[in-house]
Every structure is written in structure tokens, then in C-alpha cells.
Design a protein around this motif. Sequence first.
Motif, PDB file in Angstrom:
ATOM      1  N   PHE A 174       3.269  -8.011  34.137  1.00  0.00           N
ATOM      2  CA  PHE A 174       2.327  -8.796  34.617  1.00  0.00           C
ATOM      3  C   PHE A 174       2.223  -9.695  33.400  1.00  0.00           C
ATOM      4  O   PHE A 174       2.255 -11.095  33.472  1.00  0.00           O
ATOM      5  N   ASN A 175       1.799  -9.150  32.081  1.00  0.00           N
ATOM      6  CA  ASN A 175       1.626  -9.782  30.750  1.00  0.00           C
ATOM      7  C   ASN A 175       3.055 -10.228  30.198  1.00  0.00           C
ATOM      8  O   ASN A 175       3.006 -11.554  30.057  1.00  0.00           O
ATOM      9  N   SER A 176       3.614  -9.367  29.948  1.00  0.00           N
ATOM     10  CA  SER A 176       4.836  -9.892  29.101  1.00  0.00           C
ATOM     11  C   SER A 176       5.764 -10.592  29.933  1.00  0.00           C
ATOM     12  O   SER A 176       6.443 -11.438  29.307  1.00  0.00           O
ATOM     13  N   GLY A 177       5.883 -10.424  31.186  1.00  0.00           N
ATOM     14  CA  GLY A 177       6.825 -11.214  31.968  1.00  0.00           C
ATOM     15  C   GLY A 177       6.411 -12.651  32.224  1.00  0.00           C
ATOM     16  O   GLY A 177       6.947 -13.449  32.268  1.00  0.00           O
ATOM     17  N   SER A 178       4.883 -13.071  31.806  1.00  0.00           N
ATOM     18  CA  SER A 178       4.706 -14.478  31.782  1.00  0.00           C
ATOM     19  C   SER A 178       5.166 -15.179  30.544  1.00  0.00           C
ATOM     20  O   SER A 178       4.913 -16.502  30.566  1.00  0.00           O
ATOM     21  N   ALA A 179       5.798 -14.676  29.472  1.00  0.00           N
ATOM     22  CA  ALA A 179       6.737 -15.225  28.503  1.00  0.00           C
ATOM     23  C   ALA A 179       7.808 -15.969  28.855  1.00  0.00           C
ATOM     24  O   ALA A 179       8.545 -16.695  28.609  1.00  0.00           O
ATOM     25  N   LEU A 180       8.374 -15.518  30.360  1.00  0.00           N
ATOM     26  CA  LEU A 180       9.576 -15.898  31.267  1.00  0.00           C
ATOM     27  C   LEU A 180      10.723 -15.702  30.079  1.00  0.00           C
ATOM     28  O   LEU A 180      11.704 -16.534  30.275  1.00  0.00           O
ATOM     29  N   ALA A 181      10.681 -14.898  29.386  1.00  0.00           N
ATOM     30  CA  ALA A 181      11.962 -14.580  28.557  1.00  0.00           C
ATOM     31  C   ALA A 181      11.678 -13.229  27.801  1.00  0.00           C
ATOM     32  O   ALA A 181      10.628 -12.637  27.722  1.00  0.00           O
ATOM     33  N   ALA A 182      12.778 -12.570  27.347  1.00  0.00           N
ATOM     34  CA  ALA A 182      12.650 -11.561  26.392  1.00  0.00           C
ATOM     35  C   ALA A 182      12.706 -11.805  25.032  1.00  0.00           C
ATOM     36  O   ALA A 182      13.728 -12.158  24.464  1.00  0.00           O
ATOM     37  N   ASN A 183      11.567 -12.264  24.520  1.00  0.00           N
ATOM     38  CA  ASN A 183      11.541 -12.749  23.188  1.00  0.00           C
ATOM     39  C   ASN A 183      10.161 -12.461  22.445  1.00  0.00           C
ATOM     40  O   ASN A 183       9.671 -11.231  22.953  1.00  0.00           O
ATOM     41  N   GLY A 184       9.894 -12.731  21.230  1.00  0.00           N
ATOM     42  CA  GLY A 184       8.804 -12.373  20.331  1.00  0.00           C
ATOM     43  C   GLY A 184       7.492 -12.609  21.209  1.00  0.00           C
ATOM     44  O   GLY A 184       6.416 -11.705  21.314  1.00  0.00           O
ATOM     45  N   ILE A 185       7.235 -13.733  22.121  1.00  0.00           N
ATOM     46  CA  ILE A 185       5.767 -13.559  22.813  1.00  0.00           C
ATOM     47  C   ILE A 185       5.786 -12.585  24.034  1.00  0.00           C
ATOM     48  O   ILE A 185       4.614 -11.932  24.062  1.00  0.00           O
ATOM     49  N   THR A 193      -1.484  -5.986  25.080  1.00  0.00           N
ATOM     50  CA  THR A 193      -1.914  -5.443  26.409  1.00  0.00           C
ATOM     51  C   THR A 193      -2.263  -3.875  26.228  1.00  0.00           C
ATOM     52  O   THR A 193      -3.219  -3.442  26.702  1.00  0.00           O
ATOM     53  N   ASN A 194      -1.106  -3.041  25.826  1.00  0.00           N
ATOM     54  CA  ASN A 194      -1.358  -1.827  25.639  1.00  0.00           C
ATOM     55  C   ASN A 194      -2.630  -1.258  24.734  1.00  0.00           C
ATOM     56  O   ASN A 194      -3.187  -0.291  24.837  1.00  0.00           O
ATOM     57  N   THR A 195      -2.714  -2.176  23.472  1.00  0.00           N
ATOM     58  CA  THR A 195      -3.589  -1.853  22.587  1.00  0.00           C
ATOM     59  C   THR A 195      -5.016  -1.877  23.180  1.00  0.00           C
ATOM     60  O   THR A 195      -6.034  -1.204  22.892  1.00  0.00           O
ATOM     61  N   ALA A 196      -5.207  -3.206  23.810  1.00  0.00           N
ATOM     62  CA  ALA A 196      -6.508  -3.316  24.393  1.00  0.00           C
ATOM     63  C   ALA A 196      -6.952  -2.492  25.364  1.00  0.00           C
ATOM     64  O   ALA A 196      -8.070  -2.141  25.319  1.00  0.00           O
TER      65      ALA A 196
END
Length: 257
Positions: A174-185, A193-196
Amino acid sequence: MQCFITLCILSIHWVLIGYSLSFGPGIGFWGGFEWTGLRGVGTEPFTGYAGTIPHQAFMIFQAMFAVITPALIIGAFAERMKFSAFILFTIIWATLVYDPICHSIWGIGGWLRQLGALDFAGGIVVHINAGIAALITSIVIGKRKNLDHSPPIPHNLPFVVLGTALLWFGWFGFNSGSALAANGIAVNAFVVTNTAAATAGLCWAIIEWLRIGKPTMFGTASGAIAGLATITPAAGFCRIIPSIIIGFLASISVIWR
């Protein structure tokens, strides 16, 4: 059944008009009807929203948000709305509320986006949007009968744990995918996300321990979900320490509301 029929209805609604109204090239509140029926939305990369991924990949990824947001409202009126009324409500709400809010904040021509609104993965478009709708719907329908004498309680804790685990795992996409790329963001979004979530779950457990003498599984799960929801709009922007603070404040504000 309500969740499943929402998946069916909103999947069709999205490809017919929802995606166009939400992400079309229109200016202001709605994207317009240029992409109705996915006309012009193919497999070629689309730099407007999707960067280097196919336009249809971006479209179907956003369909997930469009489906889950009305589904989040269901708990507010569970067992208190006719199924036919629920279907009508879902279609109207998606068209007149979700699509305009989505375009306003995420659409390139959206008026709130133009004013500088930041929502990385749905904290406003999904969570606040659904939360306000749930509140208003429950107020309109009214209190449950005999609520003061027999309040509903969690009836299947293993399902609560299973649902929380599925949500926690799915939230990474949900969150990582919103970067629309496999990058640093994307990596940053994954980590914060995991930390929070971990911080909020732990904080809730500690507060229960202090208040009632022991932590509970239901409370810890509730804290984790609060952390996941709260970090969502900031997942692509904040770092580790701020994510811990966000998780802590999310748990504190909910448990001591």
C-alpha cells in the motif's frame, strides 16, 4: 458479503468512470470523462502519473484504494442498513465523494494538490475520507438499540489477529507501492511503515499494562493499525525518528481519546 460486493462493484465502477473522474486530465474537483472505459489508458508508460510503469498498472494499483475506502466505512453501519441501500450508497459515495477527493489531492489538476497538499499513500484520500463518512453515516442512522445495555464486543480474537497480520503485511505494498518504483523512496516508505506500526502497537500494550495491569492482544493489534494508518500520508516524506514519534502519538491519541 458487503466487502466482497464492494470489490465487485467498485472494480467495474473504476474502469468505467472512476479512474477517469479521479485521475483524468481535468482541472479542479474532477478529472472529467476523457478516460471513460479506460479509453486511452493502455500499457505504455505514462509520465503524468505513472513514471516508467505502464499506465494500466498505475490504474489498477489505484483501484485498490478506490475499493478499500468504501469498505472501511462498513463497520459504522454493520447490520443496520439494507443490502440494496448499501449498494446504492456505495456507488453514489464513490462517485460523488471518493472520486472528487482523490482527484483534488492526487490528480495533477486537483485544486488541493495545486495548493500544496501532501498525501503519499492515502492518509487523506482513504483514511480521513472514510473516517468522516463513517462518522456522518452512523450519526444519520443513529445509535444501536440497547447499545448501553449490551454493547458489541470482539467475538473472534483469532480473526482479529489474522486480519491485523494481513493488513500489516499488505500495508507494505500500500505504502511502498505508492513510490511507483523500486527506489529509495519505496524503501523508506517500507521501513517507516513497519517502524510506526511497531511503535504504536508496543505503546498501546504498555499503556494497557499500566492502566489495567496487563497488555491485551486486541489492544496491541489496535495500536498497530493506528500506527499504520497514521504513517500512511507521511511514509514517503519522513525518516525513522519521526516515524517513531508518529507511531507513539497515534497510539496515545487513540487510547486516551
